[in-house]
Design an enzyme around this catalytic site. Sequence first.
Site, PDB file in Angstrom:
ATOM      1  N   LYS A 195      22.782  68.077 108.057  1.00 49.25           N
ATOM      2  CA  LYS A 195      21.366  68.433 107.899  1.00 49.25           C
ATOM      3  C   LYS A 195      21.206  69.265 106.630  1.00 49.25           C
ATOM      4  O   LYS A 195      21.762  70.357 106.525  1.00 49.25           O
ATOM      5  CB  LYS A 195      20.869  69.196 109.130  1.00 49.25           C
ATOM      6  CG  LYS A 195      19.377  69.508 109.100  1.00 49.25           C
ATOM      7  CD  LYS A 195      18.878  69.981 110.466  1.00 49.25           C
ATOM      8  CE  LYS A 195      17.410  70.377 110.416  1.00 49.25           C
ATOM      9  NZ  LYS A 195      16.888  70.768 111.742  1.00 49.25           N
ATOM     10  N   LYS A 234       9.906  66.730 106.542  1.00 46.01           N
ATOM     11  CA  LYS A 234       9.312  67.666 105.609  1.00 46.01           C
ATOM     12  C   LYS A 234      10.270  68.799 105.284  1.00 46.01           C
ATOM     13  O   LYS A 234      10.274  69.334 104.193  1.00 46.01           O
ATOM     14  CB  LYS A 234       8.024  68.258 106.216  1.00 46.01           C
ATOM     15  CG  LYS A 234       6.785  67.445 105.853  1.00 46.01           C
ATOM     16  CD  LYS A 234       5.524  68.222 106.173  1.00 46.01           C
ATOM     17  CE  LYS A 234       5.456  68.548 107.663  1.00 46.01           C
ATOM     18  NZ  LYS A 234       4.193  69.130 108.100  1.00 46.01           N
ATOM     19  N   ASP A 256       9.732  74.771 118.890  1.00 47.89           N
ATOM     20  CA  ASP A 256       9.252  73.470 118.412  1.00 47.89           C
ATOM     21  C   ASP A 256       9.703  72.396 119.404  1.00 47.89           C
ATOM     22  O   ASP A 256      10.118  71.300 119.036  1.00 47.89           O
ATOM     23  CB  ASP A 256       9.780  73.176 116.997  1.00 47.89           C
ATOM     24  CG  ASP A 256       9.072  71.978 116.340  1.00 47.89           C
ATOM     25  OD1 ASP A 256       7.971  71.611 116.787  1.00 47.89           O
ATOM     26  OD2 ASP A 256       9.629  71.410 115.388  1.00 47.89           O
ATOM     27  N   THR A 304      14.344  61.556 107.122  1.00 47.85           N
ATOM     28  CA  THR A 304      13.789  62.332 106.018  1.00 47.85           C
ATOM     29  C   THR A 304      12.545  63.011 106.542  1.00 47.85           C
ATOM     30  O   THR A 304      11.558  62.345 106.853  1.00 47.85           O
ATOM     31  CB  THR A 304      13.383  61.405 104.855  1.00 47.85           C
ATOM     32  OG1 THR A 304      14.450  60.476 104.646  1.00 47.85           O
ATOM     33  CG2 THR A 304      13.150  62.196 103.593  1.00 47.85           C
ATOM     34  N   VAL A 336      18.536  64.342 106.995  1.00 53.27           N
ATOM     35  CA  VAL A 336      19.733  64.289 107.834  1.00 53.27           C
ATOM     36  C   VAL A 336      20.532  63.024 107.506  1.00 53.27           C
ATOM     37  O   VAL A 336      19.964  61.934 107.403  1.00 53.27           O
ATOM     38  CB  VAL A 336      19.369  64.331 109.336  1.00 53.27           C
ATOM     39  CG1 VAL A 336      20.622  64.287 110.204  1.00 53.27           C
ATOM     40  CG2 VAL A 336      18.538  65.576 109.661  1.00 53.27           C
TER      41      VAL A 336
HETATM   42  P1  ADP Z   1      13.415  68.035 111.269  1.00 54.07           P
HETATM   43  O1  ADP Z   1      12.585  67.508 112.414  1.00 54.07           O
HETATM   44  O2  ADP Z   1      13.074  69.461 110.944  1.00 54.07           O
HETATM   45  O3  ADP Z   1      13.389  67.141 110.070  1.00 54.07           O
HETATM   46  P2  ADP Z   1      15.723  67.600 113.025  1.00 54.07           P
HETATM   47  O4  ADP Z   1      16.822  68.570 113.280  1.00 54.07           O
HETATM   48  O5  ADP Z   1      14.784  67.341 114.157  1.00 54.07           O
HETATM   49  O6  ADP Z   1      14.954  68.086 111.710  1.00 54.07           O
HETATM   50  O7  ADP Z   1      16.383  66.233 112.564  1.00 54.07           O
HETATM   51  C1  ADP Z   1      15.607  65.096 112.213  1.00 54.07           C
HETATM   52  C2  ADP Z   1      16.095  63.859 112.946  1.00 54.07           C
HETATM   53  O8  ADP Z   1      17.450  63.589 112.593  1.00 54.07           O
HETATM   54  C3  ADP Z   1      16.094  64.002 114.446  1.00 54.07           C
HETATM   55  O9  ADP Z   1      14.872  63.633 115.005  1.00 54.07           O
HETATM   56  C4  ADP Z   1      17.201  63.060 114.869  1.00 54.07           C
HETATM   57  O10 ADP Z   1      16.717  61.738 114.933  1.00 54.07           O
HETATM   58  C5  ADP Z   1      18.181  63.160 113.721  1.00 54.07           C
HETATM   59  N1  ADP Z   1      19.239  64.145 114.022  1.00 54.07           N
HETATM   60  C6  ADP Z   1      19.272  65.453 113.683  1.00 54.07           C
HETATM   61  N2  ADP Z   1      20.402  66.044 114.096  1.00 54.07           N
HETATM   62  C7  ADP Z   1      21.123  65.086 114.716  1.00 54.07           C
HETATM   63  C8  ADP Z   1      22.403  65.055 115.361  1.00 54.07           C
HETATM   64  N3  ADP Z   1      23.174  66.143 115.456  1.00 54.07           N
HETATM   65  N4  ADP Z   1      22.820  63.882 115.884  1.00 54.07           N
HETATM   66  C9  ADP Z   1      22.049  62.766 115.794  1.00 54.07           C
HETATM   67  N5  ADP Z   1      20.854  62.739 115.213  1.00 54.07           N
HETATM   68  C10 ADP Z   1      20.384  63.868 114.668  1.00 54.07           C
END
Ligand code: ADP
EC number: 2.7.11.1
Length: 279
Positions: free
Chosen positions: A50, A21, A166, A19, A25
């Site tokens: 996502k 900001k 980023d 979770t 996911v």
């Molecule tokens: P945000 O940082 O903007 O919330 P992210 O794309 O970095 O979005 O996703 C948040 C977290 O979710 C990631 O740090 C990772 O741990 C997990 N995550 C996101 N996409 C995947 C994926 N395709 N497979 C496994 N874990 C993922």
Amino acid sequence: MYKMVNSGMLETITGCISTGKESVVFHAYGGSMEDEKEHSKFIPTECAIKVFKTTLNEFKNRDKYIKDDFRFKDRFSKLNPRKIIRMWAEKEMHNLTRMRKAGIPCPAVVLLKKHILVMSFIGHDQVPAPKLKEVKLSSEEMKEAYYQTLHLMQQLYNECTLVHADLSEYNMLWHAGKVWLIDVSQSVEPTHPHGLEFLFRDCRNVSQFFQKGGVKEALNERELFNAVSGLNISADNEADFLAEIEALEKTNEDHVQKNGRKAASFLKDDEGPPVRYDE
Ligand code: ADP
Ligand code: MN
């Protein structure tokens, strides 16, 4: 999301993995999906869902990335927050697709529906692959991860024409002995008015992470920036280096004003030598 389960595209949504900001996911097990011609489309065994979200504040904060991205320019003015969130999801999809084409390890796009992006899950048995921030690597693996990251950044810049914007140990996962890139909704083309500044920030994060991690081969942020961009900025301190970067961006913008976005570039070799800031 429940429509995706009802249609059979997803088998089950098991739970939330993160979770943040700007997004939430979820992990799901893939089902099967039929296309228009009733051919079944391959759905990965494990998927990440996502869901993009934003607050009004965040929305204001983030709009600088998208507003100056010429790919979205024509559409921006007519947009409300709901449409903007969909655009983030769409941007992540396009960027991931470009990266997969270049062979960069990253999630494969399964489906985009409004502000929800379904992609392949990086990890196994519902456990997401660890971020480079979290994982304890041997010095040999750390060095390996560094060279992979350098190569990824070069591929991203040269083959995908993208700057992550980023990039840090929080958005790189370690899975099956490889570095995987995630979280690319904010990625922009290098000709974005602040694209080179974003690249420099990425380089600083990467360089600091691997230098602190004991990789003595790791280039410093300025060397890394030149190695990725192919530019040859010679300043030996951060302030001067950044000034040269900003001057290059300005030259490029002036060029855009005069000649249009298509002709503008300090990075395409088929259009003569790079535009130098002192020309
Ligand atoms: P945000 O940082 O903007 O919330 P992210 O794309 O970095 O979005 O996703 C948040 C977290 O979710 C990631 O740090 C990772 O741990 C997990 N995550 C996101 N996409 C995947 C994926 N395709 N497979 C496994 N874990 C993922
Ligand atoms: Mn992230």
